[in-house]
Design a protein around this motif. Structure first.
Motif, PDB file in Angstrom:
ATOM      1  N   THR A  83       0.828  -1.206   0.000  1.00 30.02           N
ATOM      2  CA  THR A  83       0.000   0.000   0.000  1.00 30.02           C
ATOM      3  C   THR A  83       0.859   1.251   0.000  1.00 30.02           C
ATOM      4  N   LEU A 114      -4.998 -10.418   6.045  1.00 30.48           N
ATOM      5  CA  LEU A 114      -5.734  -9.209   6.413  1.00 30.48           C
ATOM      6  C   LEU A 114      -6.489  -9.446   7.728  1.00 30.48           C
ATOM      7  N   SER A 146      -7.389  -8.740  11.258  1.00 29.05           N
ATOM      8  CA  SER A 146      -6.620  -7.999  12.269  1.00 29.05           C
ATOM      9  C   SER A 146      -5.186  -7.760  11.818  1.00 29.05           C
ATOM     10  N   TYR A 184       0.100  -4.368   8.130  1.00 30.07           N
ATOM     11  CA  TYR A 184      -0.620  -3.117   8.372  1.00 30.07           C
ATOM     12  C   TYR A 184      -0.981  -2.425   7.061  1.00 30.07           C
ATOM     13  N   LYS A 209      -3.465  -1.654   3.580  1.00 34.03           N
ATOM     14  CA  LYS A 209      -4.839  -1.199   3.382  1.00 34.03           C
ATOM     15  C   LYS A 209      -5.820  -2.336   3.654  1.00 34.03           C
ATOM     16  N   ASN A 210      -6.939  -1.995   4.313  1.00 36.22           N
ATOM     17  CA  ASN A 210      -8.036  -2.910   4.643  1.00 36.22           C
ATOM     18  C   ASN A 210      -7.772  -3.795   5.853  1.00 36.22           C
ATOM     19  N   VAL A 211      -6.627  -3.645   6.492  1.00 33.18           N
ATOM     20  CA  VAL A 211      -6.406  -4.307   7.768  1.00 33.18           C
ATOM     21  C   VAL A 211      -7.132  -3.518   8.850  1.00 33.18           C
ATOM     22  N   LYS A 212      -7.740  -4.213   9.784  1.00 30.83           N
ATOM     23  CA  LYS A 212      -8.507  -3.585  10.856  1.00 30.83           C
ATOM     24  C   LYS A 212      -7.654  -2.581  11.625  1.00 30.83           C
ATOM     25  N   GLU A 234      -7.240   1.141   8.039  1.00 27.93           N
ATOM     26  CA  GLU A 234      -7.972   0.863   6.806  1.00 27.93           C
ATOM     27  C   GLU A 234      -7.327   1.455   5.559  1.00 27.93           C
ATOM     28  N   ARG A 235      -6.798   2.681   5.654  1.00 30.46           N
ATOM     29  CA  ARG A 235      -6.133   3.298   4.493  1.00 30.46           C
ATOM     30  C   ARG A 235      -4.742   2.732   4.252  1.00 30.46           C
ATOM     31  N   GLY A 236      -4.177   2.127   5.273  1.00 32.17           N
ATOM     32  CA  GLY A 236      -2.863   1.525   5.123  1.00 32.17           C
ATOM     33  C   GLY A 236      -1.728   2.513   5.008  1.00 32.17           C
TER      34      GLY A 236
END
Length: 330
Positions: free
Chosen positions: A40, A252, A254, A276, A278-281, A284-286
């Motif tokens: 990301t 992805l 957690s 860590y 994008k889309n990881v809890k 989200e933006r990474g």
């Protein structure tokens, strides 16, 4: 396969690099950085990615080496590899770095994630001769590629091997690694690979998402057949007495996990997932730029893990991001 005569050439370069880092290695503890999936950052936030590298360089006397768990790029494109190279090149001859190639770092063309085991771009932007100078590598596989590498370090008076293994390590890759370990029976070992743990603190296997077998490379058979986390444990990790730590990314949810297992010799292996992107809890933006700081203390018999963002200048202190393993046999 790399001929073992080549190991002597690699070791000469590695020895010079170890001399540069002698201040770090003379202590009773050592510390290194684990870079989670940077895809990301390389695709969308190169300034955050660069800040990670600049911070590591500014701490160069603190860290013995850097591990990248793979998915260095998002789309395996020339543009993204150029960004990746410009960042990592800041570490050249300052802090050694070891790269595990992820599913997003291989494929028949940009955006084709591991449909084939094509790593031409990775090897173009990180040529083998330059990579061994900057990674302490004593062996690579296949020959003249960075797809898999083994580095050697002397850390706090103990010799270590650090294996960085491809996405879905092949049977022949495991054989290569086992052959090296046989020649270094007293070395402690760290394994760095892209896909290994799942976010429920178990090995990635069974019906888990994103298994190597579900990609194009997973269709191979025989010596080219891929291995997921569970298979890598059974075939390689638990059978080798001196493997102490395993690091991975890829998953992805957690994006994190930890597992302590006993190998065939009754010794504990410390296994960690960190991602860590994008889309990881929680990220989200990474674009947060978190990385892992691993400190091994021989006197206290501990492995401590912290999660820090040089970009945000902040730590993540929740238990899943900051923790310590105690009574460690190092």
């Amino acid at each position: 396969m790399v001929l073992f005569s080549n190991i002597h050439i690699f070791k000469a370069i590695a020895t010079l690099f170890c001399m540069v880092n002698s201040t770090v290695n003379s202590q009773n503890s050592f510390e290194f950085v684990v870079l989670p999936d940077s895809q990301t950052l390389v695709e969308e936030f190169p300034e955050v990615y660069k800040s990670q590298m600049e911070w590591i360089v500014n701490q160069k006397d603190r860290f013995s080496f850097v591990l990248h768990v793979g998915d260095i790029t998002q789309n395996n494109s020339e543009e993204e590899w150029e960004v990746a190279k410009s960042g990592l090149s800041l570490l050249n001859q300052k802090v050694p770095y070891n790269l595990a190639l992820g599913n997003h770092d291989m494929g028949s063309q940009p955006g084709k994630f591991a449909d084939t085991r094509n790593t031409v771009l990775a090897n173009t932007y990180f040529p083998i001769n330059q990579y061994i100078k900057n990674s302490n590598s004593i062996a690579t596989f296949p020959e003249n590629t960075i797809d898999n590498s083994c580095a050697e370090y002397n850390l706090a008076g103990t010799n270590w091997l650090v294996f960085s293994l491809e996405f879905g390590p092949r049977n022949k890759t495991i054989d290569w690694a086992n052959n090296i370990i046989e020649k270094y029976p007293e070395h402690r070992i760290i394994v760095n690979t892209h896909s290994y743990m799942y976010n429920d603190n178990t090995l990635q296997d069974g019906d888990d998402w994103y298994l190597p077998q579900k990609y194009g490379v997973g269709k191979a058979i025989g010596e080219d057949a891929v291995n997921d986390g569970g298979q890598l444990w059974e075939k390689f990790i638990k059978k080798n007495k001196n493997i102490r730590m395993v690091f991975s990314g890829h998953i992805l949810g957690s994006g994190v996990g930890q597992l302590v297992s006993q190998n065939d010799y009754g010794l504990k292996v410390y296994q960690m997932l960190a991602n860590y992107q994008k889309n990881v809890k929680g990220v989200e933006r990474g674009d947060s730029g978190y990385l892992r700081l691993i400190k091994v203390n021989k006197n206290d018999k501990t492995i401590s893990v912290k999660t820090y963002s040089p970009w945000l200048k902040t730590f993540k202190t929740e238990p899943e991001h900051e923790f310590t393993f105690k009574d460690v046999n190092i």
